[in-house]
Design a protein around this motif. Sequence first.
Motif, PDB file in Angstrom:
ATOM      1  N   ARG A   1       0.830  -1.202   0.000  1.00 25.41           N
ATOM      2  CA  ARG A   1       0.000   0.000   0.000  1.00 25.41           C
ATOM      3  C   ARG A   1       0.864   1.252   0.000  1.00 25.41           C
ATOM      4  O   ARG A   1       0.608   2.198  -0.761  1.00 25.41           O
ATOM      5  N   GLU A   2       1.909   1.267   0.793  1.00 25.32           N
ATOM      6  CA  GLU A   2       2.817   2.418   0.839  1.00 25.32           C
ATOM      7  C   GLU A   2       3.523   2.605  -0.508  1.00 25.32           C
ATOM      8  O   GLU A   2       3.687   3.734  -0.982  1.00 25.32           O
ATOM      9  N   ARG A   3       3.925   1.507  -1.108  1.00 25.58           N
ATOM     10  CA  ARG A   3       4.568   1.581  -2.431  1.00 25.58           C
ATOM     11  C   ARG A   3       3.583   2.098  -3.477  1.00 25.58           C
ATOM     12  O   ARG A   3       3.948   2.908  -4.329  1.00 25.58           O
ATOM     13  N   LEU A   4       2.348   1.636  -3.400  1.00 24.75           N
ATOM     14  CA  LEU A   4       1.307   2.084  -4.326  1.00 24.75           C
ATOM     15  C   LEU A   4       1.071   3.593  -4.188  1.00 24.75           C
ATOM     16  O   LEU A   4       0.984   4.313  -5.188  1.00 24.75           O
ATOM     17  N   ILE A   5       1.008   4.074  -2.958  1.00 26.08           N
ATOM     18  CA  ILE A   5       0.833   5.508  -2.714  1.00 26.08           C
ATOM     19  C   ILE A   5       2.010   6.284  -3.293  1.00 26.08           C
ATOM     20  O   ILE A   5       1.829   7.318  -3.951  1.00 26.08           O
ATOM     21  N   TYR A   6       3.219   5.801  -3.086  1.00 25.03           N
ATOM     22  CA  TYR A   6       4.417   6.454  -3.620  1.00 25.03           C
ATOM     23  C   TYR A   6       4.373   6.501  -5.152  1.00 25.03           C
ATOM     24  O   TYR A   6       4.610   7.554  -5.752  1.00 25.03           O
TER      25      TYR A   6
ATOM     26  N   SER B   1       4.134   9.716  -7.852  1.00 22.13           N
ATOM     27  CA  SER B   1       5.012   9.956  -8.996  1.00 22.13           C
ATOM     28  C   SER B   1       4.203  10.117 -10.280  1.00 22.13           C
ATOM     29  O   SER B   1       4.495  10.996 -11.104  1.00 22.13           O
ATOM     30  N   ILE B   2       3.197   9.280 -10.450  1.00 22.04           N
ATOM     31  CA  ILE B   2       2.323   9.382 -11.630  1.00 22.04           C
ATOM     32  C   ILE B   2       1.624  10.739 -11.645  1.00 22.04           C
ATOM     33  O   ILE B   2       1.552  11.400 -12.692  1.00 22.04           O
ATOM     34  N   ASP B   3       1.130  11.176 -10.491  1.00 22.76           N
ATOM     35  CA  ASP B   3       0.465  12.476 -10.406  1.00 22.76           C
ATOM     36  C   ASP B   3       1.418  13.601 -10.810  1.00 22.76           C
ATOM     37  O   ASP B   3       1.035  14.530 -11.524  1.00 22.76           O
ATOM     38  N   ASN B   4       2.670  13.529 -10.354  1.00 24.82           N
ATOM     39  CA  ASN B   4       3.666  14.538 -10.720  1.00 24.82           C
ATOM     40  C   ASN B   4       3.937  14.518 -12.222  1.00 24.82           C
ATOM     41  O   ASN B   4       4.050  15.577 -12.856  1.00 24.82           O
ATOM     42  N   LEU B   5       4.053  13.335 -12.794  1.00 30.87           N
ATOM     43  CA  LEU B   5       4.282  13.220 -14.233  1.00 30.87           C
ATOM     44  C   LEU B   5       3.091  13.742 -15.032  1.00 30.87           C
ATOM     45  O   LEU B   5       3.268  14.423 -16.051  1.00 30.87           O
ATOM     46  N   ASP B   6       1.882  13.445 -14.577  1.00 31.67           N
ATOM     47  CA  ASP B   6       0.685  13.966 -15.249  1.00 31.67           C
ATOM     48  C   ASP B   6       0.696  15.492 -15.240  1.00 31.67           C
ATOM     49  O   ASP B   6       0.372  16.135 -16.243  1.00 31.67           O
ATOM     50  N   ALA B   7       1.071  16.082 -14.112  1.00 33.07           N
ATOM     51  CA  ALA B   7       1.131  17.542 -14.023  1.00 33.07           C
ATOM     52  C   ALA B   7       2.171  18.087 -15.000  1.00 33.07           C
ATOM     53  O   ALA B   7       1.926  19.074 -15.701  1.00 33.07           O
ATOM     54  N   ALA B   8       3.325  17.428 -15.076  1.00 34.35           N
ATOM     55  CA  ALA B   8       4.368  17.863 -16.011  1.00 34.35           C
ATOM     56  C   ALA B   8       3.883  17.751 -17.453  1.00 34.35           C
ATOM     57  O   ALA B   8       4.129  18.647 -18.268  1.00 34.35           O
ATOM     58  N   LEU B   9       3.179  16.666 -17.778  1.00 34.81           N
ATOM     59  CA  LEU B   9       2.647  16.493 -19.132  1.00 34.81           C
ATOM     60  C   LEU B   9       1.669  17.612 -19.487  1.00 34.81           C
ATOM     61  O   LEU B   9       1.704  18.146 -20.603  1.00 34.81           O
ATOM     62  N   VAL B  10       0.805  17.960 -18.556  1.00 34.65           N
ATOM     63  CA  VAL B  10      -0.167  19.029 -18.810  1.00 34.65           C
ATOM     64  C   VAL B  10       0.562  20.341 -19.083  1.00 34.65           C
ATOM     65  O   VAL B  10       0.234  21.064 -20.031  1.00 34.65           O
ATOM     66  N   HIS B  11       1.575  20.641 -18.283  1.00 37.15           N
ATOM     67  CA  HIS B  11       2.321  21.884 -18.482  1.00 37.15           C
ATOM     68  C   HIS B  11       3.095  21.867 -19.800  1.00 37.15           C
ATOM     69  O   HIS B  11       3.138  22.888 -20.505  1.00 37.15           O
ATOM     70  N   LEU B  12       3.668  20.732 -20.154  1.00 34.61           N
ATOM     71  CA  LEU B  12       4.379  20.620 -21.432  1.00 34.61           C
ATOM     72  C   LEU B  12       3.419  20.780 -22.610  1.00 34.61           C
ATOM     73  O   LEU B  12       3.733  21.463 -23.593  1.00 34.61           O
ATOM     74  N   LEU B  13       2.255  20.157 -22.507  1.00 34.02           N
ATOM     75  CA  LEU B  13       1.258  20.314 -23.572  1.00 34.02           C
ATOM     76  C   LEU B  13       0.799  21.764 -23.685  1.00 34.02           C
ATOM     77  O   LEU B  13       0.612  22.280 -24.797  1.00 34.02           O
ATOM     78  N   ALA B  14       0.639  22.441 -22.559  1.00 31.83           N
ATOM     79  CA  ALA B  14       0.244  23.851 -22.592  1.00 31.83           C
ATOM     80  C   ALA B  14       1.302  24.677 -23.317  1.00 31.83           C
ATOM     81  O   ALA B  14       0.969  25.519 -24.159  1.00 31.83           O
TER      82      ALA B  14
END
Length: 128
Positions: free
Chosen positions: A21-26, A30-43
């Motif tokens: 569970r802790e690994r899944l949260i971690y 990371s996925i959430d951070n990458l999604d945010a970076a993708l959105v900013h790059l697409l913008a």
Amino acid sequence: MSEGTAPLAGDATSVADEEARERLIYLRGSIDNLDAALVHLLAERFKCTQQVGELKARHNLPPADPAREATQIARLRKLAEDAKLDPAFAEKFLNFIIGEVVRHHKAIADQGATRGDAAGRRDEPVGS
């Protein structure tokens, strides 16, 4: 065991579940951070393509450039292969983006046509 339940002392399965569970949260963080970076790059990408669309409209260039699109798709497929990403997925992704860009370019050209040739022209250089 639910996410809010603590493992029982001495229960190896519960400890393993808690570690998972802790690994899944971690990993999800990371996925959430990458999604945010993708959105900013697409913008940022769409800010550039907006300028390309304005330049094309001012110079009566077509909204789509099939030769460039084919070159970009081939380049992206190679990058995907090198990155161990499915090239077919990368191509679908780029085709979606290209479709949106062309749609935006058509809209920009249509806006310019309805305002007249001189309307909407800017004197500053367009970097693209």
